[in-house]
Motif scaffolding. Structure first.
Motif, PDB file in Angstrom:
ATOM      1  N   PRO A   1      -1.480  -4.230   3.101  1.00 52.07           N
ATOM      2  CA  PRO A   1      -1.546  -2.980   3.874  1.00 52.07           C
ATOM      3  C   PRO A   1      -0.364  -2.796   4.829  1.00 52.07           C
ATOM      4  O   PRO A   1      -0.523  -2.352   5.959  1.00 52.07           O
ATOM      5  CB  PRO A   1      -2.868  -3.119   4.626  1.00 52.07           C
TER       6      PRO A   1
ATOM      7  N   SER B   1      -3.575   7.020   4.004  1.00 48.62           N
ATOM      8  CA  SER B   1      -4.222   6.510   5.207  1.00 48.62           C
ATOM      9  C   SER B   1      -5.357   7.444   5.594  1.00 48.62           C
ATOM     10  O   SER B   1      -5.430   8.591   5.125  1.00 48.62           O
ATOM     11  CB  SER B   1      -3.235   6.426   6.378  1.00 48.62           C
ATOM     12  N   ALA B   2      -6.251   6.946   6.444  1.00 45.03           N
ATOM     13  CA  ALA B   2      -7.349   7.787   6.922  1.00 45.03           C
ATOM     14  C   ALA B   2      -6.808   8.998   7.670  1.00 45.03           C
ATOM     15  O   ALA B   2      -7.334  10.116   7.555  1.00 45.03           O
ATOM     16  CB  ALA B   2      -8.266   6.975   7.826  1.00 45.03           C
TER      17      ALA B   2
ATOM     18  N   VAL C   1     -13.130   3.230   9.349  1.00 42.85           N
ATOM     19  CA  VAL C   1     -12.696   4.625   9.433  1.00 42.85           C
ATOM     20  C   VAL C   1     -13.767   5.387  10.206  1.00 42.85           C
ATOM     21  O   VAL C   1     -14.966   5.248   9.927  1.00 42.85           O
ATOM     22  CB  VAL C   1     -12.505   5.238   8.033  1.00 42.85           C
TER      23      VAL C   1
ATOM     24  N   ARG D   1       2.561   4.372   0.996  1.00 40.20           N
ATOM     25  CA  ARG D   1       2.919   4.792   2.358  1.00 40.20           C
ATOM     26  C   ARG D   1       2.346   6.161   2.728  1.00 40.20           C
ATOM     27  O   ARG D   1       2.271   6.508   3.908  1.00 40.20           O
ATOM     28  CB  ARG D   1       4.436   4.795   2.540  1.00 40.20           C
ATOM     29  N   THR D   2       1.929   6.944   1.753  1.00 42.23           N
ATOM     30  CA  THR D   2       1.358   8.263   2.050  1.00 42.23           C
ATOM     31  C   THR D   2      -0.158   8.213   2.191  1.00 42.23           C
ATOM     32  O   THR D   2      -0.791   9.239   2.437  1.00 42.23           O
ATOM     33  CB  THR D   2       1.706   9.270   0.936  1.00 42.23           C
TER      34      THR D   2
ATOM     35  N   GLY E   1      -6.885   3.466   9.537  1.00 44.25           N
ATOM     36  CA  GLY E   1      -5.671   3.141   8.813  1.00 44.25           C
ATOM     37  C   GLY E   1      -5.860   3.235   7.317  1.00 44.25           C
ATOM     38  O   GLY E   1      -6.556   4.114   6.812  1.00 44.25           O
ATOM     39  N   THR E   2      -5.247   2.290   6.598  1.00 40.29           N
ATOM     40  CA  THR E   2      -5.321   2.299   5.140  1.00 40.29           C
ATOM     41  C   THR E   2      -6.513   1.509   4.608  1.00 40.29           C
ATOM     42  O   THR E   2      -6.824   1.585   3.424  1.00 40.29           O
ATOM     43  CB  THR E   2      -4.039   1.693   4.544  1.00 40.29           C
TER      44      THR E   2
ATOM     45  N   VAL F   1       0.835  -1.198   0.000  1.00 41.71           N
ATOM     46  CA  VAL F   1       0.000   0.000   0.000  1.00 41.71           C
ATOM     47  C   VAL F   1       0.875   1.255   0.000  1.00 41.71           C
ATOM     48  O   VAL F   1       1.985   1.272   0.554  1.00 41.71           O
ATOM     49  CB  VAL F   1      -0.949  -0.025   1.223  1.00 41.71           C
TER      50      VAL F   1
END
Length: 545
Positions: free
Chosen positions: A468, A363-364, A390, A360-361, A385-386, A358
């Motif tokens: 993820p 995410s929620a 959420v 790396r930049t 998270g990704t 996933v």
């Protein structure tokens, strides 16, 4: 000609002679087994089981002579350890049991840490999701052991596992012995007396960890799987043999030694407590966790997992041999809490070019921070998270929440690694899923995991084979938890001495295990559940009436 004539005459005679019905005496139904043994192998996917089933010669081989359901399903979307274990002996999906994930967020929690661990009691002062008191309070439904005790209080329920959440979610609220590995030693609820087998095993494990472990012998079947894969410039895995330095408890946990010890503890408690040797039926539960730790740290392929499968097969054989020696009539059910997905670096090498890590930049938290900045707020308005659950900041006005949700849906949905985004309102409005689990829509899968007050305001599904874990590191290179069948499909196996073996290729669910075992001992399920009883034998003695 003579031969032809005699055959023709014989056929004519048979046609002219009426058949005489032979009355076959009905076989007496078998009595209920005196001990039920339920085993969960953490992260044993149906794919992994299929890969090795032809090589098994120990405990797995015995189970393969019984009732084999190679396409079992943890049918929900949240394919994690806690939800998966909660389905096995409750007959309830997470939408009924309340166990929606290993961890969820409670923005109204009365402590600074808003993350709630599935097997903790967050009301205890000073606790956090990483420093917690193990508890069963979050499990909203009873287990098979509790059904059995309600009918016969003399029933003993013993649950041991490599993880606290496995032991708790399968054992339930009323257990006679409950033990797990806490990372340093075997542990239980405070104030519980320590039986002799636990004391002996604690000493044995401590001595084992204190000694270095030499590399395991590589069977020929594993040699073809022994190939180092570069995960990072400095990290290569795939050809290991579980050599371990003295004192390395973390490496012990992610090795075949760990399952061998937990299964041996189950055998020791069964022997010491004489399970199955009284007038009632008892229940022994064992959670073998090493496959999961190995899968996370070393992936689901390679020499390491191959060695683990062969060793687990032997360890299961030892457990069954110990139970055989007791002379107890016992029945076994084995399954897994979820499947698993191999690390993308090896998947790409195995003709899966779409396998990836996933972004790396992404995410929620990152998206929520950007939305908050435009709103003039300092704190992120999204928590998560990704993928998965959420949560939207509760302090927002209704209008603000609607605006944040709309932008979050747009931002998540536009990301190339996201398959879909589902709102709490969509999920709650959807009907309960029906039909074979492999035909369920993504919304159906989310519905089976959704529990009001614990699940997110949004649920995000990543595309297939998106891992993820943005940056792999020691102990964490591969994982599970997705909506996809490589994480949902698990084997389900039943065995009892004298049972007629069969294989059922059609899909079933792990929620079917508890009612099936209840049927085997003639117990009526006392609560509403999601599972159904599976017929293990045809004719007299059938488990499901």
């Amino acid at each position: 000609m003579k031969l032809a004539f005699s055959l023709a005459a014989g056929l004519a005679l048979l046609a002219a002679t009426p058949a005489v019905a032979q009355e076959v005496p009905a076989a007496a139904p078998r009595p209920a087994p005196k001990l039920l043994v339920v085993i969960s192998v953490d992260q044993l996917s149906a794919d992994l089981f299929a890969e090795y089933r032809g090589q098994f010669s120990g405990g797995f081989a015995r189970l393969l002579s019984g009732g084999v359901f190679p396409s079992g399903y943890q049918s929900h979307a949240a394919t994690e350890t806690c939800p998966g274990h909660s389905t096995i002996l409750t007959g309830a999906r997470p939408s009924r049991s309340g166990i929606v994930a290993n961890d969820w967020t409670d923005l109204g929690a009365e402590r600074a840490d808003k993350t709630i661990y599935c097997a903790e009691d967050e009301s205890i002062a000073g606790s956090s999701s990483s420093k917690y008191t193990v508890s069963d309070v979050h499990l909203k439904v009873p287990t098979l052991g509790e059904w059995m005790k309600a009918v016969n209080p003399a029933t003993r329920v013993v649950s041991v596992a490599g993880k606290d959440r496995a032991a708790v979610m399968m054992g339930g609220h009323k257990v006679d012995e409950l033990w797990w590995w806490d990372g340093k030693q075997l542990a239980s609820y405070a104030g519980r007396a320590e039986p002799a087998p636990v004391t002996q095993m604690k000493a044995g494990i401590a001595a084992r960890i204190a000694q270095a472990q030499e590399p395991m012998e590589m069977p020929p079947f594993c040699q073809a799987r022994s190939r180092a894969i570069a995960v990072t410039p400095t990290m290569r895995i795939g050809d290991g043999r579980f050599a371990r330095a003295a004192g390395d408890a973390r490496a012990f946990r992610a090795s075949p030694e760990f399952d061998e010890s937990i299964l041996a503890l189950g055998a020791g408690l069964a022997d010491a407590m004489k399970l199955g040797q009284g007038p009632q039926t008892d229940l022994l539960i064992v959670g073998a966790s090493a496959t999961d730790y190995i899968g996370h740290s070393l992936g689901t392929e390679g020499s390491e997992m191959c060695l683990q499968m062969f060793a687990l097969d032997r360890s299961l054989g030892k457990l069954f041999a110990s139970l055989d020696e007791s002379g107890v009539d016992y029945a076994v059910a084995l399954t897994a809490d979820h499947g698993g997905n191999d690390m993308p670096e090896r998947q790409r090498d195995h003709a899966a070019p779409d396998a990836q890590r996933v972004d790396r930049t992404f995410s929620a938290g990152a998206i929520g921070k950007e939305i908050a900045a435009r709103m003039g707020r300092a704190d992120p308005v999204l928590v998560g998270g990704t993928f998965g659950d959420v949560y939207i900041d509760r302090t927002l006005t209704k209008a603000q929440r609607a605006a944040v949700q709309a932008e979050a849906i747009q931002r998540f949905g536009a990301h190339p690694q996201v398959y879909g985004v589902y709102t709490a309102a969509q999920i709650q409005a959807a009907p309960a899923p029906k039909g074979p689990p492999e035909t369920w829509s993504m919304l159906d899968r989310a519905k089976a995991s959704y529990f009001p007050g614990r699940s997110g305001d949004l649920v995000v599904a990543l595309r297939p084979r998106v891992t993820p874990i943005p940056v792999p590191g020691p102990g964490y290179v591969a994982t599970h938890g997705s909506f996809w069948d490589y994480d949902r499909r698990v084997p389900i196996l039943f065995w009892r001495k004298g049972m007629t073996g069969f294989e059922q290729p059609l899909s079933v669910e792990t929620v079917d295990i508890a009612p099936t075992l209840a049927g085997l001992i003639g117990l009526k399920v006392p609560v509403v559940i999601d599972g159904r009883c599976l017929d293990l034998d045809a004719g007299p003695g059938t488990t499901c009436g």
